[in-house]
Motif scaffolding. Structure first.
Motif, PDB file in Angstrom:
ATOM      1  N   ARG A 116       3.609  -6.175   3.715  1.00  0.00           N
ATOM      2  CA  ARG A 116       3.076  -5.226   2.732  1.00  0.00           C
ATOM      3  C   ARG A 116       3.143  -3.794   3.268  1.00  0.00           C
ATOM      4  O   ARG A 116       3.511  -2.858   2.546  1.00  0.00           O
ATOM      5  CB  ARG A 116       1.636  -5.594   2.373  1.00  0.00           C
ATOM      6  N   GLY A 119       6.747  -2.603   3.128  1.00  0.00           N
ATOM      7  CA  GLY A 119       7.128  -2.154   1.788  1.00  0.00           C
ATOM      8  C   GLY A 119       6.534  -0.796   1.455  1.00  0.00           C
ATOM      9  O   GLY A 119       7.223   0.085   0.919  1.00  0.00           O
ATOM     10  N   ALA A 120       5.258  -0.604   1.817  1.00  0.00           N
ATOM     11  CA  ALA A 120       4.607   0.676   1.560  1.00  0.00           C
ATOM     12  C   ALA A 120       5.254   1.783   2.377  1.00  0.00           C
ATOM     13  O   ALA A 120       5.418   2.921   1.897  1.00  0.00           O
ATOM     14  CB  ALA A 120       3.118   0.579   1.884  1.00  0.00           C
ATOM     15  N   ILE A 122       8.424   1.921   3.441  1.00  0.00           N
ATOM     16  CA  ILE A 122       9.725   2.249   2.853  1.00  0.00           C
ATOM     17  C   ILE A 122       9.544   3.109   1.610  1.00  0.00           C
ATOM     18  O   ILE A 122      10.264   4.091   1.400  1.00  0.00           O
ATOM     19  CB  ILE A 122      10.499   0.962   2.530  1.00  0.00           C
ATOM     20  N   LEU A 123       8.572   2.739   0.766  1.00  0.00           N
ATOM     21  CA  LEU A 123       8.301   3.525  -0.441  1.00  0.00           C
ATOM     22  C   LEU A 123       7.867   4.945  -0.073  1.00  0.00           C
ATOM     23  O   LEU A 123       8.331   5.934  -0.678  1.00  0.00           O
ATOM     24  CB  LEU A 123       7.209   2.839  -1.268  1.00  0.00           C
ATOM     25  N   ALA A 124       6.982   5.072   0.932  1.00  0.00           N
ATOM     26  CA  ALA A 124       6.529   6.393   1.366  1.00  0.00           C
ATOM     27  C   ALA A 124       7.688   7.215   1.909  1.00  0.00           C
ATOM     28  O   ALA A 124       7.773   8.429   1.672  1.00  0.00           O
ATOM     29  CB  ALA A 124       5.437   6.247   2.430  1.00  0.00           C
ATOM     30  N   VAL A 126      10.872   6.955   1.037  1.00  0.00           N
ATOM     31  CA  VAL A 126      11.715   7.379  -0.096  1.00  0.00           C
ATOM     32  C   VAL A 126      11.081   8.562  -0.829  1.00  0.00           C
ATOM     33  O   VAL A 126      11.747   9.553  -1.142  1.00  0.00           O
ATOM     34  CB  VAL A 126      11.936   6.197  -1.062  1.00  0.00           C
ATOM     35  N   ILE A 127       9.770   8.457  -1.101  1.00  0.00           N
ATOM     36  CA  ILE A 127       9.077   9.545  -1.800  1.00  0.00           C
ATOM     37  C   ILE A 127       9.121  10.827  -0.973  1.00  0.00           C
ATOM     38  O   ILE A 127       9.381  11.927  -1.501  1.00  0.00           O
ATOM     39  CB  ILE A 127       7.624   9.146  -2.098  1.00  0.00           C
ATOM     40  N   THR A 128       8.880  10.703   0.323  1.00  0.00           N
ATOM     41  CA  THR A 128       8.932  11.871   1.205  1.00  0.00           C
ATOM     42  C   THR A 128      10.322  12.491   1.209  1.00  0.00           C
ATOM     43  O   THR A 128      10.463  13.726   1.157  1.00  0.00           O
ATOM     44  CB  THR A 128       8.545  11.468   2.638  1.00  0.00           C
ATOM     45  N   LEU A 147       7.782   6.721   7.673  1.00  0.00           N
ATOM     46  CA  LEU A 147       7.950   5.301   8.018  1.00  0.00           C
ATOM     47  C   LEU A 147       7.254   4.995   9.336  1.00  0.00           C
ATOM     48  O   LEU A 147       6.630   3.927   9.492  1.00  0.00           O
ATOM     49  CB  LEU A 147       9.435   4.968   8.109  1.00  0.00           C
TER      50      LEU A 147
END
Length: 367
Positions: A116, A119-120, A122-124, A126-128, A147
């Protein structure tokens, strides 16, 4: 009764499934150690062949491609890209070791918790990356930083949930965290045009990861539980003084290489120190180190102490290291010998790490 080892469940029933997972963990732990050692060799090849800027961008190799596509990149682009691929291999193996440890120690709870956070993270990242790109700034370092923060948060979470074999969990997380950090440092190295101090830090960090993977192997095969000193106090103190001598020798070795002809690229300037003077300064703590290791080895065999066999391995590693160092100096620092010297330094440090971990033994169970 002592708690059974995660790798060798003695005195406890073990299912075929548990045995299979234990074997897989041992295999990947050895692969992790080998990969961390190999990447020092591939990183050295990048520097020693002048391929440090074979890929001019990071994380892409060129502004348009992940892989080298220009004819003028030639072999330099291939060597630099190969080292980047090796970084990915090291990361995958480190992740496999971590998940196997978490599965054996805490089951699905720890594994799913780590996934989890992954995944968070990787998402952070991408957003950054998207947000920073809007300001026309180099977005990848910021994304890697996000990351890295997620990995640290996941590591802290695992520590809180772990009650068994926390030593293995800590070491596995350190390796994965180190790999992510190394990728970030590698990118900074390229973006700063192979700054010699950052290049040196990059090497030392890789060497420390070799030591951590060696420590993981020792603890994996060792008996878990509390430990107590297994050698005389003076021997333990002298062993740690030897570690200081080893660290100083390695640091001056890095500075010496950073002042020599192998900058990683023909157009990169070195940091201006006199390489000839540093070569002599590098040798002084090396001779002190050799004398200390010889003293420890003789004492260990006379007193029949547990680290004695590994001290013999360390003596051999240092003798070969000294021989290669003298040889490369007399031959004008040929790249192959310099590369061998770099890898041997990491193996010497890893062997010393094993010696230190044998200064203690499991606490004997009370009747």
């Amino acid at each position: 009764m002592p708690q059974p080892s995660i790798s060798s469940p003695v005195n406890a029933p073990a299912s075929a499934h548990a045995i299979l997972w234990g074997r897989a963990l041992r295999v990947f732990a050895w692969l992790s150690f080998l990969a961390q050692t190999i990447i020092i060799g591939t990183g050295g090849a990048v520097r020693l062949t002048g391929s440090g800027l074979g890929c001019s961008e990071w994380p892409l190799c060129t502004p348009e491609s992940l892989v080298p596509i220009y004819a003028d990149q030639g072999i330099h682009g291939i060597i630099e890209f190969g080292n980047r691929v090796m970084t990915g291999v090291v990361g995958i193996i480190a992740l496999a070791v971590l998940l196997l440890v978490l599965a054996r120690v805490g089951g699905r709870l720890l594994v799913f918790s780590a996934l989890r956070f992954a995944g968070a993270g990787i998402l952070a990242a991408v957003i950054t990356f998207v947000i920073v790109s809007l300001f026309s700034l180099p977005a990848t370092p910021f994304a890697m930083g996000a990351l890295l923060i997620a990995v640290i948060a996941a590591m802290v979470r695992s520590f809180r949930l772990t009650t068994d074999r926390r030593d293995l969990v800590v070491l596995a997380w350190i390796v994965l965290l180190g790999v992510v950090a190394q990728a970030l440092v590698g990118g900074i190295t390229v973006l700063t045009g192979l700054n010699p101090f950052i290049v040196g830090f990059h090497y030392v960090s890789s060497l420390l990861l070799v030591c951590v993977t060696a420590a993981f192997l020792v603890r994996l095969y060792g008996q878990p539980g509390p430990r107590e000193r297994a050698v005389p106090k003076w021997f333990a103190i002298l062993s740690h003084v030897t570690g200081l001598a080893l660290a100083v020798t390695i640091v001056f070795g890095v500075l010496t290489t950073g002042s020599g002809p192998h900058s990683g690229d023909a157009d990169v300037l070195r940091h201006g120190f006199d390489a000839t003077v540093l070569a002599h300064v590098h040798a002084w703590p090396g001779y002190i180190l050799a004398a200390l290791v010889a003293t420890l080895t003789i004492s260990a065999w006379v007193l029949r102490l547990d680290p004695r066999k590994w001290l013999l391995v360390l003596v051999l590693a240092i003798l070969v290291q000294v021989g290669v160092g003298i040889w490369q100096a007399r031959e004008g620092l040929p790249p192959l010998l310099v590369g061998i010297h770099m890898v041997l330094a990491s193996l010497s440090a890893a062997t010393y790490t094993v010696v230190v971990l044998h200064l203690k033994k499991p606490v004997a169970p009370r009747e």
